[in-house]
Design a protein around this motif. Structure first.
Motif, PDB file in Angstrom:
ATOM      1  N   TRP A   1       0.824  -1.222   0.000  1.00 32.96           N
ATOM      2  CA  TRP A   1       0.000   0.000   0.000  1.00 32.96           C
ATOM      3  C   TRP A   1       0.847   1.257   0.000  1.00 32.96           C
TER       4      TRP A   1
ATOM      5  N   CYS B   1       3.652   0.927   3.829  1.00 27.57           N
ATOM      6  CA  CYS B   1       2.586   0.151   4.465  1.00 27.57           C
ATOM      7  C   CYS B   1       2.379  -1.133   3.661  1.00 27.57           C
TER       8      CYS B   1
ATOM      9  N   GLU C   1       0.197  -4.842   3.685  1.00 29.91           N
ATOM     10  CA  GLU C   1      -0.878  -5.656   4.270  1.00 29.91           C
ATOM     11  C   GLU C   1      -0.524  -7.126   4.086  1.00 29.91           C
TER      12      GLU C   1
ATOM     13  N   ARG D   1      -2.146 -10.959   4.768  1.00 33.40           N
ATOM     14  CA  ARG D   1      -3.306 -11.753   5.198  1.00 33.40           C
ATOM     15  C   ARG D   1      -2.863 -13.197   5.341  1.00 33.40           C
TER      16      ARG D   1
ATOM     17  N   LEU E   1      -5.471 -10.297   9.834  1.00 31.51           N
ATOM     18  CA  LEU E   1      -4.874  -9.084   9.244  1.00 31.51           C
ATOM     19  C   LEU E   1      -3.640  -8.630  10.028  1.00 31.51           C
TER      20      LEU E   1
ATOM     21  N   ILE F   1      -0.529  -5.814   9.607  1.00 30.17           N
ATOM     22  CA  ILE F   1      -0.100  -4.660   8.819  1.00 30.17           C
ATOM     23  C   ILE F   1       1.323  -4.307   9.230  1.00 30.17           C
TER      24      ILE F   1
ATOM     25  N   ILE G   1      -1.380   3.403   4.663  1.00 27.53           N
ATOM     26  CA  ILE G   1      -2.368   2.749   5.528  1.00 27.53           C
ATOM     27  C   ILE G   1      -3.740   3.411   5.370  1.00 27.53           C
TER      28      ILE G   1
ATOM     29  N   LEU H   1      -5.611   1.657   2.565  1.00 27.48           N
ATOM     30  CA  LEU H   1      -5.889   0.316   3.089  1.00 27.48           C
ATOM     31  C   LEU H   1      -7.075   0.370   4.053  1.00 27.48           C
ATOM     32  N   SER H   2      -7.067   1.375   4.920  1.00 24.69           N
ATOM     33  CA  SER H   2      -8.110   1.436   5.953  1.00 24.69           C
ATOM     34  C   SER H   2      -9.499   1.578   5.329  1.00 24.69           C
TER      35      SER H   2
ATOM     36  N   ALA I   1      -6.943  -5.972  13.929  1.00 23.49           N
ATOM     37  CA  ALA I   1      -5.704  -5.760  13.176  1.00 23.49           C
ATOM     38  C   ALA I   1      -4.506  -5.720  14.105  1.00 23.49           C
TER      39      ALA I   1
END
Lengths: 295, 288
Positions: A6, A28, A30, A32, A38, A40, A47, A50-51, A62
Protein backbone atom coordinates in the motif's frame (compact mmCIF):
# COMPACT_ATOMS: atom_id res chain seq x y z
CA UNK A 1 -0.52 -15.91 2.70
CA UNK A 2 -1.20 -12.77 0.74
CA UNK A 3 1.04 -9.73 0.73
CA UNK A 4 -0.14 -6.41 -0.67
CA UNK A 5 1.83 -3.19 -0.97
CA UNK A 6 0.00 0.00 0.00
CA UNK A 7 3.04 2.25 0.27
CA UNK A 8 6.55 1.74 -1.12
CA UNK A 9 8.03 5.21 -0.91
CA UNK A 10 10.66 6.27 1.62
CA UNK A 11 10.97 9.49 3.61
CA UNK A 12 8.01 11.54 2.35
CA UNK A 13 4.91 10.93 0.24
CA UNK A 14 5.71 11.67 -3.40
CA UNK A 15 2.58 11.87 -5.54
CA UNK A 16 2.80 13.23 -9.06
CA UNK A 17 3.06 12.29 -12.69
CA UNK A 18 6.54 10.80 -12.31
CA UNK A 19 5.56 8.32 -9.59
CA UNK A 20 2.21 7.12 -10.92
CA UNK A 21 3.36 3.60 -11.74
CA UNK A 22 5.09 2.73 -8.47
CA UNK A 23 3.11 5.03 -6.21
CA UNK A 24 3.83 7.89 -3.85
CA UNK A 25 2.57 6.65 -0.49
CA UNK A 26 4.99 5.89 2.31
CA UNK A 27 5.52 2.43 3.77
CA UNK A 28 2.59 0.15 4.46
CA UNK A 29 2.22 -3.55 3.71
CA UNK A 30 -0.88 -5.66 4.27
CA UNK A 31 -0.38 -9.32 5.06
CA UNK A 32 -3.31 -11.75 5.20
CA UNK A 33 -2.84 -15.19 6.65
CA UNK A 34 -4.61 -18.18 5.13
CA UNK A 35 -7.31 -17.62 7.79
CA UNK A 36 -7.62 -14.01 6.64
CA UNK A 37 -6.07 -12.64 9.85
CA UNK A 38 -4.87 -9.08 9.24
CA UNK A 39 -1.28 -8.09 9.88
CA UNK A 40 -0.10 -4.66 8.82
CA UNK A 41 3.55 -3.81 8.52
CA UNK A 42 4.10 -0.10 9.23
CA UNK A 43 1.66 2.76 9.11
CA UNK A 44 3.00 5.18 6.51
CA UNK A 45 0.46 7.07 4.38
CA UNK A 46 -0.36 3.85 2.51
CA UNK A 47 -2.37 2.75 5.53
CA UNK A 48 -5.07 5.31 4.70
CA UNK A 49 -6.24 3.72 1.43
CA UNK A 50 -5.89 0.32 3.09
CA UNK A 51 -8.11 1.44 5.95
CA UNK A 52 -10.89 2.39 3.54
CA UNK A 53 -11.06 -1.15 2.25
CA UNK A 54 -11.50 -2.42 5.81
CA UNK A 55 -14.76 -0.54 6.38
CA UNK A 56 -16.66 -3.29 4.62
CA UNK A 57 -15.40 -5.95 7.02
CA UNK A 58 -16.19 -4.39 10.39
CA UNK A 59 -15.47 -5.16 13.15
CA UNK A 60 -11.76 -5.19 12.35
CA UNK A 61 -9.09 -6.99 14.31
CA UNK A 62 -5.70 -5.76 13.18
CA UNK A 63 -2.16 -6.25 14.36
CA UNK A 64 0.08 -3.44 13.22
CA UNK A 65 3.79 -4.14 13.51
CA UNK A 66 5.86 -0.96 13.49
CA UNK A 67 9.47 -1.39 12.38
CA UNK A 68 10.56 1.97 13.80
CA UNK A 69 9.18 5.34 14.71
CA UNK A 70 10.33 7.56 11.83
CA UNK A 71 7.57 9.61 10.19
CA UNK A 72 7.36 7.67 6.93
CA UNK A 73 6.47 4.55 8.92
CA UNK A 74 3.93 6.09 11.31
CA UNK A 75 2.38 9.15 9.69
CA UNK A 76 -0.68 7.33 8.38
CA UNK A 77 -1.64 5.86 11.77
CA UNK A 78 -3.86 8.75 12.92
CA UNK A 79 -5.75 8.27 9.62
CA UNK A 80 -6.27 4.56 10.12
CA UNK A 81 -10.05 4.87 10.23
CA UNK A 82 -10.75 1.66 12.20
CA UNK A 83 -9.19 3.22 15.32
CA UNK A 84 -12.18 5.57 15.59
CA UNK A 85 -14.89 2.94 15.26
CA UNK A 86 -16.18 1.14 18.37
CA UNK A 87 -15.93 -2.63 18.26
CA UNK A 88 -12.60 -2.74 16.44
CA UNK A 89 -9.57 -4.23 18.13
CA UNK A 90 -6.21 -2.78 17.11
CA UNK A 91 -2.86 -3.87 18.50
CA UNK A 92 0.20 -1.76 17.79
CA UNK A 93 3.46 -3.65 18.21
CA UNK A 94 6.79 -1.80 18.25
CA UNK A 95 10.15 -1.55 19.92
CA UNK A 96 11.08 -0.04 23.25
CA UNK A 97 12.81 3.30 22.82
CA UNK A 98 15.81 3.52 25.13
CA UNK A 99 15.93 7.32 24.95
CA UNK A 100 12.38 8.10 26.04
CA UNK A 101 12.01 4.88 28.01
CA UNK A 102 8.66 4.27 26.29
CA UNK A 103 7.17 1.69 23.96
CA UNK A 104 4.93 1.99 20.88
CA UNK A 105 2.26 3.93 22.81
CA UNK A 106 4.46 6.95 22.29
CA UNK A 107 3.93 6.76 18.50
CA UNK A 108 0.26 7.62 18.90
CA UNK A 109 0.65 9.94 21.89
CA UNK A 110 3.16 12.13 20.06
CA UNK A 111 1.20 12.37 16.82
CA UNK A 112 -2.22 12.94 18.34
CA UNK A 113 -1.45 16.11 20.23
CA UNK A 114 -4.15 18.69 19.68
CA UNK A 115 -1.97 21.17 17.81
CA UNK A 116 -1.03 18.54 15.23
CA UNK A 117 -4.19 16.51 14.95
CA UNK A 118 -7.83 17.37 15.69
CA UNK A 119 -8.75 14.18 17.48
CA UNK A 120 -7.18 13.38 20.80
CA UNK A 121 -5.79 9.98 21.59
CA UNK A 122 -8.45 9.54 24.27
CA UNK A 123 -11.14 9.92 21.61
CA UNK A 124 -10.19 6.83 19.66
CA UNK A 125 -13.23 4.61 20.04
CA UNK A 126 -11.75 1.23 19.15
CA UNK A 127 -9.90 -0.93 21.63
CA UNK A 128 -6.21 -0.21 21.22
CA UNK A 129 -3.47 -2.20 22.80
CA UNK A 130 0.24 -1.42 22.69
CA UNK A 131 2.77 -4.23 22.92
CA UNK A 132 6.54 -3.95 23.04
CA UNK A 133 8.18 -6.19 20.45
CA UNK A 134 11.34 -7.75 21.78
CA UNK A 135 14.09 -8.91 19.45
CA UNK A 136 14.02 -12.67 18.85
CA UNK A 137 10.89 -13.14 20.96
CA UNK A 138 8.19 -14.53 18.64
CA UNK A 139 4.55 -13.52 19.08
CA UNK A 140 1.55 -15.38 17.73
CA UNK A 141 -1.22 -13.68 15.80
CA UNK A 142 -3.84 -16.28 15.00
CA UNK A 143 -2.23 -18.82 12.72
CA UNK A 144 0.90 -16.71 12.17
CA UNK A 145 4.08 -16.31 14.20
CA UNK A 146 5.91 -13.01 14.01
CA UNK A 147 9.55 -12.79 15.04
CA UNK A 148 11.18 -9.36 15.49
CA UNK A 149 14.82 -9.01 14.47
CA UNK A 150 17.04 -6.10 15.40
CA UNK A 151 18.46 -4.35 12.33
CA UNK A 152 20.56 -1.23 11.80
CA UNK A 153 19.10 2.28 11.50
CA UNK A 154 19.56 5.63 13.27
CA UNK A 155 16.68 4.70 15.56
CA UNK A 156 15.96 1.20 16.89
CA UNK A 157 14.52 -0.71 13.92
CA UNK A 158 12.99 -4.17 14.01
CA UNK A 159 12.61 -6.32 10.95
CA UNK A 160 9.72 -8.79 11.18
CA UNK A 161 9.54 -12.35 9.96
CA UNK A 162 6.03 -13.75 9.53
CA UNK A 163 5.65 -17.52 9.39
CA UNK A 164 2.31 -19.12 8.62
CA UNK A 165 1.49 -22.65 7.45
CA UNK A 166 4.99 -23.21 6.11
CA UNK A 167 5.13 -19.93 4.21
CA UNK A 168 7.14 -16.92 5.26
CA UNK A 169 7.67 -13.21 4.65
CA UNK A 170 10.38 -10.96 6.03
CA UNK A 171 10.22 -7.18 6.01
CA UNK A 172 13.33 -5.24 6.97
CA UNK A 173 11.82 -1.86 7.64
CA UNK A 174 14.81 0.46 7.24
CA UNK A 175 18.18 -1.21 7.34
CA UNK A 176 21.74 -0.34 6.44
CA UNK A 177 24.28 -3.16 6.47
CA UNK A 178 26.67 -2.64 9.38
CA UNK A 179 30.01 -1.02 8.65
CA UNK A 180 33.13 -0.90 10.79
CA UNK A 181 33.52 2.38 12.68
CA UNK A 182 37.27 1.81 13.05
CA UNK A 183 40.01 2.14 10.45
CA UNK A 184 41.92 -1.05 9.64
CA UNK A 185 44.99 0.18 11.53
CA UNK A 186 43.00 0.91 14.73
CA UNK A 187 43.24 -1.41 17.70
CA UNK A 188 39.47 -1.87 17.85
CA UNK A 189 39.06 -2.81 14.16
CA UNK A 190 39.26 -6.60 14.41
CA UNK A 191 37.02 -6.84 17.45
CA UNK A 192 34.38 -4.61 15.86
CA UNK A 193 34.60 -6.53 12.60
CA UNK A 194 33.92 -9.80 14.37
CA UNK A 195 30.94 -8.23 16.15
CA UNK A 196 29.37 -7.00 12.93
CA UNK A 197 30.03 -10.27 11.14
CA UNK A 198 28.33 -12.14 13.96
CA UNK A 199 25.39 -9.76 13.76
CA UNK A 200 25.22 -10.10 9.99
CA UNK A 201 25.17 -13.87 10.26
CA UNK A 202 22.35 -13.76 12.78
CA UNK A 203 20.33 -11.47 10.48
CA UNK A 204 20.87 -13.82 7.53
CA UNK A 205 19.77 -16.77 9.69
CA UNK A 206 16.63 -14.89 10.74
CA UNK A 207 15.73 -14.41 7.06
CA UNK A 208 16.87 -17.87 5.99
CA UNK A 209 14.67 -19.49 3.34
CA UNK A 210 11.82 -16.97 3.29
CA UNK A 211 9.40 -17.02 0.40
CA UNK A 212 9.29 -13.25 0.22
CA UNK A 213 11.90 -10.78 1.43
CA UNK A 214 10.90 -7.12 1.33
CA UNK A 215 14.00 -5.00 1.83
CA UNK A 216 15.08 -1.37 2.05
CA UNK A 217 16.92 -0.50 -1.16
CA UNK A 218 16.76 3.28 -0.98
CA UNK A 219 20.04 3.97 -2.72
CA UNK A 220 22.14 2.95 -5.65
CA UNK A 221 25.74 1.94 -5.00
CA UNK A 222 26.81 5.22 -6.59
CA UNK A 223 24.64 7.26 -4.23
CA UNK A 224 25.53 5.30 -1.10
CA UNK A 225 28.91 6.84 -0.13
CA UNK A 226 27.26 10.25 0.35
CA UNK A 227 24.48 8.67 2.44
CA UNK A 228 26.54 6.32 4.59
CA UNK A 229 25.22 6.19 8.13
CA UNK A 230 21.73 7.34 7.13
CA UNK A 231 20.43 3.87 7.77
CA UNK A 232 19.43 2.56 4.35
CA UNK A 233 20.53 -0.20 2.08
CA UNK A 234 21.21 -0.31 -1.65
CA UNK A 235 19.70 -2.45 -4.40
CA UNK A 236 22.95 -4.38 -4.37
CA UNK A 237 23.03 -4.91 -0.59
CA UNK A 238 19.45 -6.21 -0.74
CA UNK A 239 20.25 -8.63 -3.54
CA UNK A 240 23.27 -9.88 -1.62
CA UNK A 241 21.24 -10.29 1.57
CA UNK A 242 18.47 -12.15 -0.25
CA UNK A 243 21.01 -14.40 -1.91
CA UNK A 244 22.82 -15.17 1.36
CA UNK A 245 19.51 -16.00 3.06
CA UNK A 246 18.17 -18.03 0.15
CA UNK A 247 15.02 -15.95 -0.29
CA UNK A 248 12.78 -16.97 -3.17
CA UNK A 249 11.34 -13.57 -4.07
CA UNK A 250 12.98 -10.24 -3.25
CA UNK A 251 11.00 -7.04 -3.31
CA UNK A 252 13.08 -3.87 -3.33
CA UNK A 253 11.29 -1.05 -1.55
CA UNK A 254 11.67 2.31 0.22
CA UNK A 255 12.05 4.07 -3.09
CA UNK A 256 13.71 7.46 -2.99
CA UNK A 257 11.10 10.23 -3.06
CA UNK A 258 12.89 12.08 -5.86
CA UNK A 259 13.29 8.99 -8.06
CA UNK A 260 10.91 8.92 -11.01
CA UNK A 261 9.37 5.66 -12.21
CA UNK A 262 11.66 5.66 -15.25
CA UNK A 263 14.76 6.24 -13.15
CA UNK A 264 13.68 3.60 -10.67
CA UNK A 265 13.44 1.01 -13.43
CA UNK A 266 16.75 2.12 -14.86
CA UNK A 267 18.77 1.86 -11.62
CA UNK A 268 17.02 -1.42 -10.79
CA UNK A 269 17.99 -2.89 -14.15
CA UNK A 270 21.59 -1.79 -13.62
CA UNK A 271 21.71 -3.49 -10.23
CA UNK A 272 20.32 -6.70 -11.73
CA UNK A 273 22.93 -6.58 -14.45
CA UNK A 274 25.63 -6.45 -11.77
CA UNK A 275 24.21 -9.64 -10.21
CA UNK A 276 23.35 -11.93 -13.13
CA UNK A 277 23.67 -15.08 -11.01
CA UNK A 278 21.28 -13.86 -8.30
CA UNK A 279 18.88 -12.61 -10.93
CA UNK A 280 18.88 -16.10 -12.42
CA UNK A 281 18.29 -17.87 -9.11
CA UNK A 282 15.55 -15.79 -7.60
CA UNK A 283 12.75 -13.53 -8.52
CA UNK A 284 13.79 -9.93 -7.90
CA UNK A 285 11.10 -7.27 -8.20
CA UNK A 286 10.47 -3.63 -7.50
CA UNK A 287 7.77 -3.12 -4.89
CA UNK A 288 4.83 -1.31 -6.48
CA UNK A 289 1.88 0.26 -4.73
CA UNK A 290 -1.18 -1.93 -5.31
CA UNK A 291 0.76 -5.07 -6.18
CA UNK A 292 -0.32 -8.25 -4.46
CA UNK A 293 1.57 -11.50 -4.21
CA UNK A 294 0.12 -14.80 -3.04
CA UNK A 295 2.46 -17.41 -1.59
CA UNK B 1 22.80 -0.61 57.70
CA UNK B 2 19.23 -1.17 58.75
CA UNK B 3 17.75 -1.65 55.31
CA UNK B 4 17.68 -5.04 53.68
CA UNK B 5 20.02 -5.36 50.76
CA UNK B 6 17.06 -5.57 48.36
CA UNK B 7 15.72 -2.23 49.60
CA UNK B 8 19.15 -0.66 49.46
CA UNK B 9 19.75 -1.92 45.92
CA UNK B 10 16.42 -0.53 44.82
CA UNK B 11 17.15 2.85 46.37
CA UNK B 12 20.69 3.08 45.04
CA UNK B 13 19.69 1.78 41.64
CA UNK B 14 17.10 4.55 41.30
CA UNK B 15 19.68 7.06 42.47
CA UNK B 16 22.27 5.91 39.93
CA UNK B 17 19.79 6.54 37.13
CA UNK B 18 19.89 10.24 37.98
CA UNK B 19 23.61 10.27 38.69
CA UNK B 20 25.57 12.69 36.52
CA UNK B 21 28.64 11.53 34.60
CA UNK B 22 32.23 12.79 34.76
CA UNK B 23 32.95 16.36 33.64
CA UNK B 24 35.33 15.61 30.79
CA UNK B 25 33.11 13.04 29.10
CA UNK B 26 30.01 15.21 29.44
CA UNK B 27 31.92 18.06 27.77
CA UNK B 28 33.19 15.79 24.98
CA UNK B 29 29.78 14.23 24.33
CA UNK B 30 28.24 17.69 23.97
CA UNK B 31 31.00 18.70 21.56
CA UNK B 32 30.68 15.52 19.50
CA UNK B 33 26.91 15.83 19.33
CA UNK B 34 27.25 19.32 17.83
CA UNK B 35 29.58 17.99 15.15
CA UNK B 36 27.65 16.41 12.29
CA UNK B 37 30.80 14.71 11.07
CA UNK B 38 32.01 13.36 14.37
CA UNK B 39 33.86 10.08 14.20
CA UNK B 40 31.75 7.26 15.64
CA UNK B 41 34.81 5.67 17.22
CA UNK B 42 35.46 8.86 19.18
CA UNK B 43 32.01 8.66 20.67
CA UNK B 44 32.65 5.06 21.74
CA UNK B 45 35.97 6.09 23.27
CA UNK B 46 34.35 8.80 25.38
CA UNK B 47 31.56 6.57 26.71
CA UNK B 48 33.86 3.67 27.54
CA UNK B 49 36.12 5.95 29.56
CA UNK B 50 33.32 7.02 31.88
CA UNK B 51 32.18 4.48 34.49
CA UNK B 52 28.84 6.26 35.01
CA UNK B 53 27.97 6.44 31.29
CA UNK B 54 29.12 2.87 30.68
CA UNK B 55 27.13 1.60 33.63
CA UNK B 56 23.96 3.39 32.50
CA UNK B 57 24.32 2.28 28.90
CA UNK B 58 24.87 -1.38 29.77
CA UNK B 59 22.03 -1.23 32.29
CA UNK B 60 19.54 -0.29 29.54
CA UNK B 61 21.03 -2.66 26.97
CA UNK B 62 20.83 -5.63 29.34
CA UNK B 63 17.29 -4.82 30.43
CA UNK B 64 14.45 -7.17 29.62
CA UNK B 65 13.36 -4.99 26.68
CA UNK B 66 16.13 -6.35 24.49
CA UNK B 67 16.53 -10.05 24.79
CA UNK B 68 19.90 -10.19 23.06
CA UNK B 69 21.36 -13.63 22.43
CA UNK B 70 24.05 -12.75 24.98
CA UNK B 71 24.55 -10.10 27.62
CA UNK B 72 26.18 -6.90 26.53
CA UNK B 73 29.53 -6.04 28.06
CA UNK B 74 30.99 -3.42 25.74
CA UNK B 75 30.11 -0.09 24.23
CA UNK B 76 31.05 -1.40 20.79
CA UNK B 77 28.52 -4.20 21.15
CA UNK B 78 25.91 -1.59 22.06
CA UNK B 79 26.66 0.33 18.87
CA UNK B 80 26.42 -2.79 16.72
CA UNK B 81 23.08 -3.80 18.25
CA UNK B 82 21.24 -0.50 18.69
CA UNK B 83 23.00 1.67 16.13
CA UNK B 84 25.28 4.62 16.51
CA UNK B 85 22.66 7.33 16.54
CA UNK B 86 20.70 5.70 19.34
CA UNK B 87 23.84 5.31 21.45
CA UNK B 88 24.77 8.92 20.73
CA UNK B 89 21.37 10.11 21.87
CA UNK B 90 21.55 7.95 24.97
CA UNK B 91 24.94 9.49 25.79
CA UNK B 92 23.44 12.94 25.24
CA UNK B 93 20.64 12.16 27.66
CA UNK B 94 23.24 11.09 30.23
CA UNK B 95 25.20 14.27 29.55
CA UNK B 96 22.05 16.34 30.05
CA UNK B 97 22.04 15.34 33.72
CA UNK B 98 24.94 17.66 34.44
CA UNK B 99 28.36 16.72 35.76
CA UNK B 100 29.47 14.82 38.81
CA UNK B 101 30.65 17.51 41.25
CA UNK B 102 34.43 17.68 41.82
CA UNK B 103 33.77 18.07 45.52
CA UNK B 104 31.47 15.82 47.45
CA UNK B 105 30.49 15.81 51.09
CA UNK B 106 32.45 12.60 51.64
CA UNK B 107 35.69 14.28 50.59
CA UNK B 108 36.18 11.50 48.03
CA UNK B 109 38.47 12.51 45.18
CA UNK B 110 36.60 11.58 42.01
CA UNK B 111 39.50 12.49 39.72
CA UNK B 112 41.80 10.02 41.44
CA UNK B 113 38.97 7.49 41.46
CA UNK B 114 38.58 7.88 37.71
CA UNK B 115 42.36 7.65 37.18
CA UNK B 116 42.38 4.45 39.22
CA UNK B 117 39.39 2.97 37.37
CA UNK B 118 40.78 3.80 33.93
CA UNK B 119 44.30 2.57 34.61
CA UNK B 120 43.01 -0.60 36.29
CA UNK B 121 40.78 -1.18 33.25
CA UNK B 122 43.66 -0.79 30.77
CA UNK B 123 46.04 -2.86 32.88
CA UNK B 124 43.49 -5.65 33.31
CA UNK B 125 43.02 -5.76 29.54
CA UNK B 126 46.80 -5.86 28.98
CA UNK B 127 47.21 -8.61 31.56
CA UNK B 128 44.48 -10.63 29.90
CA UNK B 129 46.12 -10.21 26.50
CA UNK B 130 49.49 -11.28 27.90
CA UNK B 131 48.60 -13.88 30.50
CA UNK B 132 45.11 -14.98 29.47
CA UNK B 133 44.45 -18.45 28.15
CA UNK B 134 42.00 -17.32 25.52
CA UNK B 135 39.14 -18.13 27.88
CA UNK B 136 38.23 -14.51 28.56
CA UNK B 137 37.70 -11.61 26.20
CA UNK B 138 40.15 -8.82 27.13
CA UNK B 139 37.25 -6.36 26.76
CA UNK B 140 35.52 -8.05 29.71
CA UNK B 141 38.64 -7.41 31.80
CA UNK B 142 38.53 -3.77 30.75
CA UNK B 143 34.91 -3.40 31.85
CA UNK B 144 35.62 -5.19 35.14
CA UNK B 145 38.46 -2.76 35.83
CA UNK B 146 36.40 0.27 34.89
CA UNK B 147 33.48 -0.70 37.11
CA UNK B 148 35.07 -2.62 40.00
CA UNK B 149 34.99 0.31 42.44
CA UNK B 150 31.69 1.79 41.23
CA UNK B 151 30.21 1.16 44.68
CA UNK B 152 32.52 3.84 46.08
CA UNK B 153 31.34 6.62 43.82
CA UNK B 154 27.78 5.59 44.69
CA UNK B 155 28.60 5.82 48.42
CA UNK B 156 30.24 9.21 47.93
CA UNK B 157 27.22 10.49 46.09
CA UNK B 158 24.39 9.03 48.11
CA UNK B 159 25.78 8.13 51.56
CA UNK B 160 28.47 10.80 51.94
CA UNK B 161 28.48 11.08 55.76
CA UNK B 162 28.95 7.36 56.32
CA UNK B 163 31.47 7.05 53.52
CA UNK B 164 33.49 9.97 54.90
CA UNK B 165 33.68 8.17 58.22
CA UNK B 166 34.80 4.97 56.52
CA UNK B 167 37.51 6.83 54.58
CA UNK B 168 38.74 8.41 57.83
CA UNK B 169 38.73 5.10 59.68
CA UNK B 170 40.63 3.41 56.87
CA UNK B 171 43.37 6.03 56.84
CA UNK B 172 43.66 6.34 60.66
CA UNK B 173 43.92 2.65 61.28
CA UNK B 174 45.70 1.79 58.03
CA UNK B 175 43.07 -0.81 57.27
CA UNK B 176 41.61 -1.52 53.89
CA UNK B 177 38.72 0.71 52.93
CA UNK B 178 36.36 -2.19 52.34
CA UNK B 179 36.91 -3.34 55.92
CA UNK B 180 36.16 0.15 57.21
CA UNK B 181 33.05 0.37 54.99
CA UNK B 182 31.74 -2.87 56.41
CA UNK B 183 32.24 -1.52 59.91
CA UNK B 184 30.58 1.85 59.33
CA UNK B 185 28.05 1.25 56.54
CA UNK B 186 27.43 -2.44 57.03
CA UNK B 187 28.23 -3.29 53.41
CA UNK B 188 31.33 -2.64 51.36
CA UNK B 189 31.64 -1.14 47.88
CA UNK B 190 32.27 -4.51 46.24
CA UNK B 191 28.97 -5.83 47.56
CA UNK B 192 27.02 -2.71 46.59
CA UNK B 193 28.63 -2.59 43.13
CA UNK B 194 27.81 -6.26 42.59
CA UNK B 195 24.23 -5.86 43.83
CA UNK B 196 23.65 -3.08 41.31
CA UNK B 197 25.05 -4.91 38.31
CA UNK B 198 23.23 -8.05 39.33
CA UNK B 199 19.94 -6.17 39.48
CA UNK B 200 20.70 -4.77 36.04
CA UNK B 201 21.31 -8.24 34.65
CA UNK B 202 24.94 -7.79 33.75
CA UNK B 203 26.74 -11.07 33.04
CA UNK B 204 27.24 -13.24 36.09
CA UNK B 205 31.01 -13.37 35.57
CA UNK B 206 31.19 -9.58 35.88
CA UNK B 207 28.93 -9.52 38.95
CA UNK B 208 31.06 -12.19 40.64
CA UNK B 209 34.27 -10.41 39.77
CA UNK B 210 33.09 -7.13 41.26
CA UNK B 211 31.72 -8.87 44.34
CA UNK B 212 34.92 -10.83 44.97
CA UNK B 213 37.61 -8.35 44.10
CA UNK B 214 38.66 -8.14 47.76
CA UNK B 215 38.25 -11.84 48.45
CA UNK B 216 40.72 -14.62 47.92
CA UNK B 217 41.33 -14.82 44.21
CA UNK B 218 41.45 -18.11 42.41
CA UNK B 219 44.34 -18.07 39.93
CA UNK B 220 42.24 -20.18 37.56
CA UNK B 221 39.74 -17.37 37.19
CA UNK B 222 41.36 -15.17 34.54
CA UNK B 223 38.89 -12.31 34.89
CA UNK B 224 39.24 -12.09 38.66
CA UNK B 225 42.99 -12.56 38.76
CA UNK B 226 43.66 -10.01 35.99
CA UNK B 227 41.46 -7.47 37.78
CA UNK B 228 43.13 -8.12 41.13
CA UNK B 229 46.65 -7.73 39.78
CA UNK B 230 45.70 -4.65 37.73
CA UNK B 231 44.09 -3.08 40.79
CA UNK B 232 47.28 -3.55 42.83
CA UNK B 233 49.60 -2.32 40.05
CA UNK B 234 47.54 0.85 39.62
CA UNK B 235 47.91 1.58 43.32
CA UNK B 236 51.53 0.48 43.60
CA UNK B 237 52.64 2.73 40.75
CA UNK B 238 50.45 5.56 42.12
CA UNK B 239 48.50 5.78 38.88
CA UNK B 240 45.42 6.60 40.89
CA UNK B 241 43.57 5.41 43.92
CA UNK B 242 40.05 5.36 45.13
CA UNK B 243 40.51 6.04 48.80
CA UNK B 244 42.40 2.85 49.51
CA UNK B 245 46.18 3.11 49.36
CA UNK B 246 46.95 -0.34 50.69
CA UNK B 247 48.58 -2.52 48.07
CA UNK B 248 47.91 -6.19 48.60
CA UNK B 249 50.63 -8.68 47.78
CA UNK B 250 50.06 -11.42 45.25
CA UNK B 251 49.36 -14.78 46.85
CA UNK B 252 51.81 -17.60 46.05
CA UNK B 253 49.15 -19.07 43.76
CA UNK B 254 48.92 -15.82 41.80
CA UNK B 255 52.71 -15.53 41.66
CA UNK B 256 52.72 -18.99 40.11
CA UNK B 257 49.89 -18.04 37.71
CA UNK B 258 51.63 -14.88 36.48
CA UNK B 259 55.14 -16.35 36.61
CA UNK B 260 56.54 -13.88 39.13
CA UNK B 261 55.78 -11.31 41.79
CA UNK B 262 54.26 -7.90 41.16
CA UNK B 263 57.58 -6.31 40.09
CA UNK B 264 58.14 -9.11 37.61
CA UNK B 265 54.65 -8.71 36.19
CA UNK B 266 55.12 -4.94 35.91
CA UNK B 267 58.42 -5.48 34.13
CA UNK B 268 56.81 -7.89 31.67
CA UNK B 269 54.07 -5.40 30.83
CA UNK B 270 56.73 -3.02 29.56
CA UNK B 271 56.22 0.71 29.11
CA UNK B 272 53.10 1.78 30.99
CA UNK B 273 53.41 5.52 30.42
CA UNK B 274 50.81 5.34 27.66
CA UNK B 275 48.27 3.84 30.06
CA UNK B 276 48.72 6.78 32.44
CA UNK B 277 48.81 9.35 29.66
CA UNK B 278 45.63 8.06 28.06
CA UNK B 279 43.78 8.02 31.37
CA UNK B 280 44.99 11.49 32.24
CA UNK B 281 43.46 13.06 29.13
CA UNK B 282 40.10 11.90 30.42
CA UNK B 283 40.43 12.91 34.01
CA UNK B 284 41.37 16.52 33.53
CA UNK B 285 38.35 18.57 34.47
CA UNK B 286 36.22 20.10 31.78
CA UNK B 287 36.77 23.80 31.45
CA UNK B 288 33.82 25.60 32.93
Amino acid sequence: MKVKFWGVRGSIPSPGPKTVRYGGNTTCIEVRTDNNELIILDGGTGIFPLSQTLLKELPVTAHIFNTHSHWDHIQGLPFFIPIFIPGNQITLHGSFDPISGEGPERIMAVQMQYSYFPVREAEMKSRIEYLVSMPNEPVDVGSATITPVLLNHPVVNLGYRIDCNGKSVFFTGDHEPHTNIYDPEDEGFAEYQSLIEEQRRSIVEAIRGVDVLIADSAYTVEEYPAKKGWGHGTFDSCIELAQAAGAKILYCTHHEPTRSDDDLEKVFAEALARHPEAAGNMDIRLAREGEEVVI
Amino acid sequence: MTETSAELTKKLSAAVEKMPAFPKSVQRILELARDMNCQPKELVMVIEKDPVMTMKLLRILNSAYYSFPKQITSVNQSVVYLGLNTIKNMALSFAAMGVLPQQNAAGFDIQRYLMHSLTTASLARMLCQKFGKGDIDPTDCYIAGLLHDFGKVVFAQFMPAEFKEALALSSEQATSLHVAEKKIIGADHSLVGAMLVEKWQFPESLTDTIRNHHSEISPDNTLQSCLFVADQISKKLSMGDSGNLLVEELSPALVARFGGDMDDVIARLGDLSKVVEEARTFTKGAEA
